[in-house]
Design a protein around this motif. Structure first.
Motif, short mmCIF file in Angstrom:
data_model
loop_
_atom_site.label_atom_id
_atom_site.label_comp_id
_atom_site.label_asym_id
_atom_site.label_seq_id
_atom_site.Cartn_x
_atom_site.Cartn_y
_atom_site.Cartn_z
N VAL A 170 -31.81 -0.68 -84.20
CA VAL A 170 -31.45 -0.21 -82.86
C VAL A 170 -30.96 1.23 -82.94
CG1 VAL A 170 -29.98 -0.62 -80.85
CG2 VAL A 170 -30.81 -2.55 -82.19
N PRO A 171 -31.47 2.13 -82.12
CA PRO A 171 -30.98 3.52 -82.16
C PRO A 171 -29.58 3.62 -81.59
CG PRO A 171 -32.50 3.22 -80.33
CD PRO A 171 -32.54 1.95 -81.11
N GLY A 172 -28.82 4.60 -82.07
CA GLY A 172 -27.56 4.93 -81.42
C GLY A 172 -27.84 5.64 -80.11
N VAL A 215 -28.83 10.90 -75.44
CA VAL A 215 -29.00 11.27 -76.85
C VAL A 215 -29.26 10.00 -77.64
CG1 VAL A 215 -27.64 13.39 -76.74
CG2 VAL A 215 -26.49 11.24 -77.25
N LEU A 216 -30.24 10.06 -78.53
CA LEU A 216 -30.64 8.91 -79.33
C LEU A 216 -30.58 9.26 -80.80
CD1 LEU A 216 -33.70 7.67 -77.27
CD2 LEU A 216 -31.50 6.51 -77.48
N GLN A 217 -29.82 8.50 -81.56
CA GLN A 217 -29.73 8.70 -83.00
C GLN A 217 -30.70 7.72 -83.67
OE1 GLN A 217 -26.28 7.32 -85.27
NE2 GLN A 217 -26.08 9.38 -86.14
N LEU A 218 -31.70 8.24 -84.36
CA LEU A 218 -32.74 7.40 -84.94
C LEU A 218 -32.32 6.77 -86.25
CD1 LEU A 218 -35.80 9.74 -84.25
CD2 LEU A 218 -34.82 7.96 -82.79
N ALA A 219 -31.43 7.41 -86.99
CA ALA A 219 -30.93 6.88 -88.25
C ALA A 219 -29.50 7.35 -88.43
CB ALA A 219 -31.80 7.34 -89.42
N ALA A 220 -28.66 6.49 -88.98
CA ALA A 220 -27.25 6.82 -89.17
C ALA A 220 -27.11 8.08 -90.02
CB ALA A 220 -26.53 5.66 -89.84
N GLY A 221 -26.20 8.96 -89.62
CA GLY A 221 -25.96 10.21 -90.32
C GLY A 221 -26.76 11.38 -89.79
N LEU A 261 -24.19 17.45 -79.26
CA LEU A 261 -25.00 16.25 -79.01
C LEU A 261 -24.43 15.05 -79.74
CD1 LEU A 261 -28.60 17.79 -79.35
CD2 LEU A 261 -27.39 17.19 -77.23
N THR A 262 -23.97 15.25 -80.97
CA THR A 262 -23.38 14.15 -81.74
C THR A 262 -22.12 13.63 -81.08
OG1 THR A 262 -24.33 15.02 -83.80
CG2 THR A 262 -22.46 13.51 -84.00
N ALA A 263 -21.35 14.53 -80.47
CA ALA A 263 -20.11 14.13 -79.80
C ALA A 263 -20.38 13.23 -78.58
CB ALA A 263 -19.32 15.36 -79.38
N LEU A 264 -21.61 13.24 -78.09
CA LEU A 264 -21.96 12.40 -76.94
C LEU A 264 -22.25 10.96 -77.35
CD1 LEU A 264 -24.40 14.81 -75.08
CD2 LEU A 264 -22.08 14.21 -74.35
N LEU A 265 -22.49 10.69 -78.64
CA LEU A 265 -22.89 9.36 -79.07
C LEU A 265 -21.81 8.33 -78.76
CD1 LEU A 265 -24.56 9.99 -82.54
CD2 LEU A 265 -25.68 9.10 -80.48
N ARG A 266 -22.24 7.22 -78.19
CA ARG A 266 -21.35 6.08 -77.92
C ARG A 266 -21.49 5.03 -79.01
NH1 ARG A 266 -16.66 5.32 -75.63
NH2 ARG A 266 -16.41 3.26 -74.71
N ALA A 314 -13.55 7.40 -78.14
CA ALA A 314 -13.04 6.93 -79.41
C ALA A 314 -14.00 7.21 -80.55
CB ALA A 314 -12.76 5.42 -79.32
N GLY A 315 -15.26 7.50 -80.26
CA GLY A 315 -16.22 7.78 -81.31
C GLY A 315 -17.27 6.68 -81.38
N PRO A 316 -18.40 6.95 -82.01
CA PRO A 316 -19.49 5.98 -82.02
C PRO A 316 -19.22 4.78 -82.90
CG PRO A 316 -20.05 7.89 -83.37
CD PRO A 316 -18.74 8.19 -82.71
N THR A 317 -19.51 3.59 -82.40
CA THR A 317 -19.43 2.37 -83.18
C THR A 317 -20.82 2.03 -83.69
OG1 THR A 317 -19.75 1.04 -81.20
CG2 THR A 317 -17.49 1.57 -81.78
#
Length: 232
Positions: free
Chosen positions: A129-131, A188-194, A75-80, A37-40
């Motif tokens: 909290v990281p994504g 995969v870890l998102q450190l900051a939104a965007g 990689l972005t498509a893997l974000l939960r 469904a995409g990252p929350t």
């Protein structure tokens, strides 16, 4: 071989996950992936209904694209979930080195620590909290339940000079991967939104590529705490 993590505090699993409005994201790479469904923002409910039929069986088709060859979009498509903080002064993916350090277990829960080192030439900030998202060894986009771990540390922004480190405690529990099921190969870890996320091989530092796989499966529950400065 199991190793003790040492003084890592045991996190308390958060059972409640709220329904968050999700942004649209295409299906992740690899066979067996459904349509997440995409990252929350901070939590994601378990996504069993998002998995395609046969997700729990080793595929007979071509091997998936190797983790190391995934581009930023894949990689972005893997974000939960996505990171809870953002800002121009936040650490960018190409400024950091990220690893998992330590391993411990207790009563069906597993514990490790995400370590982020400022490998750039400027001071930068980690906050909140990281994504997170995960990909399996068969190429499946995992649809884990994701929640916020508990911590007694203050949730202040952490400004890292070059060479300094920050940590986020990682816990996983619930539907663990078994001997014949798909194990995680990439986090995969998102450190900051965007930002595009950082690709982190799902291996404990020091184990090498032949080390035991982490028993995170497609529906394992994951919990992360906010970043804190590493002092030791």
């Amino acid at each position: 071989m199991l190793r003790a993590l040492g003084p890592l505090a045991v996190l308390v699993a958060l059972a409640a996950c709220s329904a968050c409005s999700a942004c649209s994201a295409g299906p992740g790479p690899g066979p067996g992936a459904g349509k997440p469904a995409g990252p929350t923002l901070t939590t994601a409910a378990p996504g069993f209904e998002e998995l395609s039929p046969g997700w729990d069986e080793s595929p007979d088709g071509p091997a998936p694209v190797p983790d190391a060859e995934l581009d930023d979009a894949a990689l972005t498509a893997l974000l939960r979930t996505r990171a809870t903080a953002s800002g121009d002064d936040h650490c960018a993916p190409d400024e950091v080195a990220v690893s998992l350090e330590g391993w411990d277990s207790s009563l069906g829960h597993r514990y490790s620590r995400v370590v982020v080192r400022n490998a750039g030439e400027r001071a930068c900030v980690l906050e909140g909290v990281p994504g997170i998202g995960a990909r399996g060894a068969w190429g499946t986009t995992f649809v884990n339940e994701v929640g916020r771990g508990t911590s007694d540390d203050p949730e202040d922004p952490v400004r890292l000079a070059p060479g300094e480190q920050a940590t986020s405690d990682l816990e996983w529990t619930g539907d663990l991967a078994g001997s014949e099921s798909e194990h995680v190969s990439l986090l995969v870890l998102q450190l900051a939104a965007g930002q595009p996320p950082v690709a982190v091989p799902a291996q404990i530092a020091g184990d090498g590529p032949d080390g035991p796989p982490l028993d995170i499966g497609p529906l394992t529950a994951l919990y992360l705490t906010p970043f804190v400065r590493r002092t030791s």
